[in-house]
Design a protein around this motif. Structure first.
Motif, short mmCIF file in Angstrom:
data_model
loop_
_atom_site.label_atom_id
_atom_site.label_comp_id
_atom_site.label_asym_id
_atom_site.label_seq_id
_atom_site.Cartn_x
_atom_site.Cartn_y
_atom_site.Cartn_z
N GLU A 309 24.75 -15.46 47.46
CA GLU A 309 26.01 -14.77 47.14
C GLU A 309 25.70 -13.39 46.55
N PRO A 310 26.66 -12.48 46.58
CA PRO A 310 26.45 -11.23 45.85
C PRO A 310 26.25 -11.52 44.36
N PRO A 311 25.50 -10.67 43.66
CA PRO A 311 25.27 -10.94 42.23
C PRO A 311 26.54 -10.69 41.41
N HIS A 312 26.51 -11.16 40.18
CA HIS A 312 27.63 -10.86 39.27
C HIS A 312 27.60 -9.38 38.91
N THR A 313 28.75 -8.78 38.85
CA THR A 313 28.82 -7.37 38.50
C THR A 313 28.70 -7.22 36.97
N PRO A 314 28.30 -6.04 36.49
CA PRO A 314 28.10 -5.91 35.03
C PRO A 314 29.43 -5.89 34.28
N ARG A 315 29.35 -6.07 32.98
CA ARG A 315 30.54 -5.97 32.13
C ARG A 315 30.21 -5.15 30.89
#
Ligand SMILES: Cc1cc2nc3c(=O)[nH]c(=O)nc-3n(C[C@H](O)[C@H](O)[C@H](O)COP(=O)(O)O)c2cc1C
Length: 332
Positions: A309-315
């Protein structure tokens, strides 16, 4: 959240958990103030896309998604909460106020949705050939109704209307220098830390989809298969008013639908470009036979779980979005 926390700590912790919510270009355009007895959600105008989203539609929908995430974080700990939306006419940036109620048993449904918030991602790859089961689709439309808006799955001809509206909007955006500058600021390549859409979440080439995906500032590095989206379900989230109250509800519904879809193994891709432009928004209104105001289009489908899956985006760190207000004098 653990036993022995003050209500202010419980509320601040829910606000921090809401940071996982999806937002337009991952701008996270919200600011929370945790008081000892209430949590307030504000629109953060410094992270509004002023060229792409001058009226703040997508900003408010994004804040609605964060509001729903906070509600779920509280419910997953057994807390009842009362939400008043747009509680102060004199302060339109104050979008919602949450007050804590009693603490009851934890509902398994809230626990499942809270867990889904940790694993949900925006997946822009084409979906697989497996269709979304009709009973799951019915469940998602009920979830939208429970949040006070409507989710209309589109028939074939209506998907063509959506594709036309998206192309129309994309063409105007491509020629708009201010919109392009915002895309460069928030998507792909180098950006301020903790925000924006990284290259790894953007397809390396345009996927073969019935409705074109958004063109970001430059191609990304997300590998995509050769599949197309023939079996995807496209849908429009809509409601009775085209105003901040409607947009906030739409955001809460988007989050509720997306987390429920995640529980059922269904992926959701928001498609907002056609709503951002007045002319293409009008096209969508016609698609809805003028029965409602379009808030957001989306693609629902079964993601390609066979590949990463695509990685988690930053926060942003919580201390950038959550402010803890001091207790009034005399209370501690
Ligand atoms: C209101 C709203 C509109 C969005 N519109 C689009 C869109 O048009 N195209 C797209 O690829 N992603 C869209 N997204 C997804 C965001 O880019 C995504 O939520 C954000 O980058 C954070 O990544 P995550 O969802 O993986 O956590 C939208 C999200 C929201 C909440």
């Amino acid at each position: 959240m653990t036993a022995g926390q003050t209500s202010g700590e419980v509320l601040a912790s829910a606000a921090a958990a809401a940071g996982a919510a999806p937002s337009i270009h991952n701008t996270q355009p919200w600011r929370w103030v945790a008081h000892p007895d209430r949590l307030e959600l504000y629109a953060e105008r410094s992270r509004q896309l002023s060229a792409t989203d001058p009226e703040g539609r997508m900003l408010t929908i994004s804040c609605g998604a964060a509001l729903h995430h906070a509600r779920i974080a509280l419910a997953a700990q057994g807390w009842q909460a009362t939400v008043s939306r747009l509680p102060d006419r004199a302060d339109p940036d104050l979008l919602a106020r949450i007050s804590l109620g009693e603490r009851n048993g934890i509902s398994p449904e809230a626990a499942r949705l809270h867990h889904a918030a940790d694993i949900r991602v925006t997946d822009r790859r084409p979906v697989t050939r497996e269709r979304v089961p009709p009973e799951t689709l019915s469940r998602l439309t009920r979830v939208a109704e429970d949040e006070g808006v409507h989710l209309q799955p589109l028939r074939e001809g209506q998907v063509d209307d959506l594709a036309v509206a998206v192309n129309q909007a994309a063409e105007v955006h491509a020629g708009d220098l201010a919109v392009q500058a915002e895309l460069r600021r928030w998507t792909g390549g180098q950006r301020a830390e903790g925000t924006g859409v990284p290259d790894e979440s953007i397809p390396e080439q345009p996927p073969r989809t019935n409705v074109a995906g958004r063109t970001f500032a430059h191609p990304g590095s997300l590998p995509i298969g050769g599949d197309n989206d023939r079996t995807a379900t496209y849908a429009i989230l809509h409601g009775d008013t085209d105003d901040p109250a409607g947009w906030l509800r739409a955001g809460e519904a988007l989050s509720a639908i997306w987390l429920t879809a995640t529980v059922f193994g269904v992926g959701l891709l928001p498609i907002s470009e056609a709503v951002e432009m007045p002319a293409s928004r009008q096209t969508l209104r016609r698609t809805l036979s003028f029965l409602g105001w379009p808030y957001l289009a989306m693609r629902l489908g079964i993601p390609d779980y066979g590949h990463a899956e695509p990685p988690h985006t930053p926060r942003l760190p919580a201390d950038r979005t959550v402010q803890v207000a001091p207790a009034p004098a005399g209370q501690s």
